[in-house]
Design a protein around this motif. Sequence first.
Motif, short mmCIF file in Angstrom:
data_model
loop_
_atom_site.label_atom_id
_atom_site.label_comp_id
_atom_site.label_asym_id
_atom_site.label_seq_id
_atom_site.Cartn_x
_atom_site.Cartn_y
_atom_site.Cartn_z
N VAL A 145 -3.72 3.97 7.52
CA VAL A 145 -4.31 2.99 6.62
C VAL A 145 -5.68 2.59 7.13
O VAL A 145 -5.89 2.43 8.34
CB VAL A 145 -3.39 1.75 6.48
CG1 VAL A 145 -3.18 1.05 7.81
CG2 VAL A 145 -3.93 0.80 5.44
N PHE A 180 2.44 5.85 9.12
CA PHE A 180 1.49 5.45 8.08
C PHE A 180 0.08 5.63 8.62
O PHE A 180 -0.17 5.47 9.82
CB PHE A 180 1.65 3.97 7.72
CG PHE A 180 3.00 3.58 7.19
CD1 PHE A 180 3.27 3.64 5.82
CD2 PHE A 180 3.99 3.12 8.04
CE1 PHE A 180 4.50 3.25 5.32
CE2 PHE A 180 5.23 2.73 7.54
CZ PHE A 180 5.47 2.79 6.19
N ARG A 209 0.82 -1.22 0.00
CA ARG A 209 0.00 0.00 0.00
C ARG A 209 0.85 1.27 0.00
O ARG A 209 0.51 2.24 -0.67
CB ARG A 209 -0.90 0.01 1.25
CG ARG A 209 -2.01 -1.03 1.23
CD ARG A 209 -3.18 -0.60 0.37
NE ARG A 209 -4.33 -1.47 0.55
CZ ARG A 209 -5.28 -1.27 1.45
NH1 ARG A 209 -5.20 -0.24 2.27
NH2 ARG A 209 -6.29 -2.11 1.55
#
Length: 258
Positions: free
Chosen positions: A222, A220, A199
């Motif tokens: 997500v 990150f 991703r």
Amino acid sequence: MKKFIYCIPLLIMSICSAQVNFTSISNPDSNASGNDQVMMYITNANEASGVKGFGLPAVDAAVNLPFTGVNAPVTRIEALRGMLLFVKSTGQVMVFDGLVWSKAFEIESDNISRFQINAVSTTSGAVLLPINSLIDKPNFLADPLRLKTNIATSGVNLNRLYIRQTGLYRINLNLNFTGPAGSFSNRLGASLYVNDVQRFQLLENTVNFDGTNRKINLDFSVYAVQGQYITLEAISEIGGTTSYNVTSNSYVTVEKVL
């Protein structure tokens, strides 16, 4: 009422084998001996408001706490649940729940899991990060999100974080590197995979921490669905024959935001 209050310390003394002395004195500010380990109010004569705090019984080090090691109780001692002691060497207040000691006043969040990353090396510039499932609350390693709970500690599951609740997650990677000087002439970073599909990739210049260790910190965000799993991979900007080591002073923190 005074008799009742006086008897509580006596009850504790009869059960607890710690070197903590409880005294009954009418004016603790002026009469308490500096050698006594007593709980007492602390006042300031220069302040009109009077009482400012209280002192706790203290021990020199954590090993001096009662009911630890070979003396740990097999069954909970209800009469001592909630007992507080100050540990001088660490500057922490510890609370006894009748079985074990833990840091007092520490609030554990129910939406943040944190894990240590096992040491791992690469000569190809990329390596999956093995995530240790150890729970060590005194060192802030816990798993209320159950990302590693009841997961195998070997094989592919060692690298995986399993999503138990659908939502938006913030993942912070704090990576500590060692290796040849040439390894750090280009950026290092990490890839994030969901169900083995990449991703994101993030790259940063490492910070020279102490001449041997270098660090990077990556974030990150997500969205993940219940039943999916996340894996993380350390990467080099150029790949190829880049060699470096990820040390066990590396951590991943996962926060469920929504």
